[in-house]
Motif scaffolding. Structure first.
Motif, PDB file in Angstrom:
ATOM      1  N   HIS A  36      -8.373  -1.958  -3.626  1.00  0.00           N
ATOM      2  CA  HIS A  36      -6.949  -1.878  -3.544  1.00  0.00           C
ATOM      3  C   HIS A  36      -6.314  -3.209  -3.389  1.00  0.00           C
ATOM      4  N   LEU A  93       0.866  -1.008   0.121  1.00  0.00           N
ATOM      5  CA  LEU A  93      -0.051  -0.062   0.077  1.00  0.00           C
ATOM      6  C   LEU A  93       0.679   1.230   0.113  1.00  0.00           C
ATOM      7  N   GLU A 142      -2.671   5.638   0.300  1.00  0.00           N
ATOM      8  CA  GLU A 142      -3.819   4.462   0.481  1.00  0.00           C
ATOM      9  C   GLU A 142      -3.728   4.074   1.939  1.00  0.00           C
TER      10      GLU A 142
END
Length: 167
Positions: free
Chosen positions: A103, A33, A37
């Motif tokens: 994600h 990530l 994010e």
């Protein structure tokens, strides 16, 4: 006792306290990530009253074993983040699962709900359960609908009788 050991024991005690207090806990692999994010994820978790932490796996394993949650230790490999939900047992699973849909770097590993350890498939199912407030609203709506219909029916009967007696 050396200082390092004291620090580790204090961390284990902290983790144990959080695990005992939390209604729902979700473990996730967050590797990959971006900072943006991760910040976005932390913000959405914080808004829902979910605490999000990263601890050393060995310390989490020790705390889990002391609480009789030894099954969770097999999921403590690689970088693992932990979301603790104190108010709503399904909130951590719901938020992390929704975030993981957009994600792909975030992956649910396992979770604990009411002191029972679940794998990632079961946690994904738990994530689909609406919040307590939504469930209560649905229940009240289902109770209210028949009562509203009954009130409407009684009102219609009363209006009809009044119209008949007026004639």
């Amino acid at each position: 006792m050396n200082k390092n050991r004291e620090l580790k024991e204090a961390k284990v005690a902290e983790i144990k306290e959080k695990l005992e207090k939390a209604q729902g806990v979700v473990l996730a692999d967050y590797q990959g990530l971006t900072v943006e994010e991760d910040t976005q994820l932390r913000k959405s978790l914080r808004e829902a009253g979910v605490e999000y932490k990263v601890y050393k796996n060995k310390l989490v394993a020790r705390a889990a074993e002391e609480l009789g949650l030894g099954d969770v230790t097999k999921y403590l490999e690689g970088p693992v983040s932990i979301a603790f939900g104190y108010e709503d047992a399904t909130a951590p699973a719901r938020i992390l699962n929704d975030f993981a849909k957009d994600h792909k770097k975030l992956e649910l590993k396992a979770g604990i709900v009411d002191k029972v350890v679940y794998d990632k498939d079961m946690i994904a199912k738990i994530a689909t359960i609406p919040s307590k407030e939504v469930l209560i609203a649905k229940l009240l709506g289902s109770i209210k609908a028949p009562l509203s219909n009954l009130a409407y029916l009684l009102s219609a009967i009363k209006d009809k009788k009044e119209a008949e007696s007026a004639e």
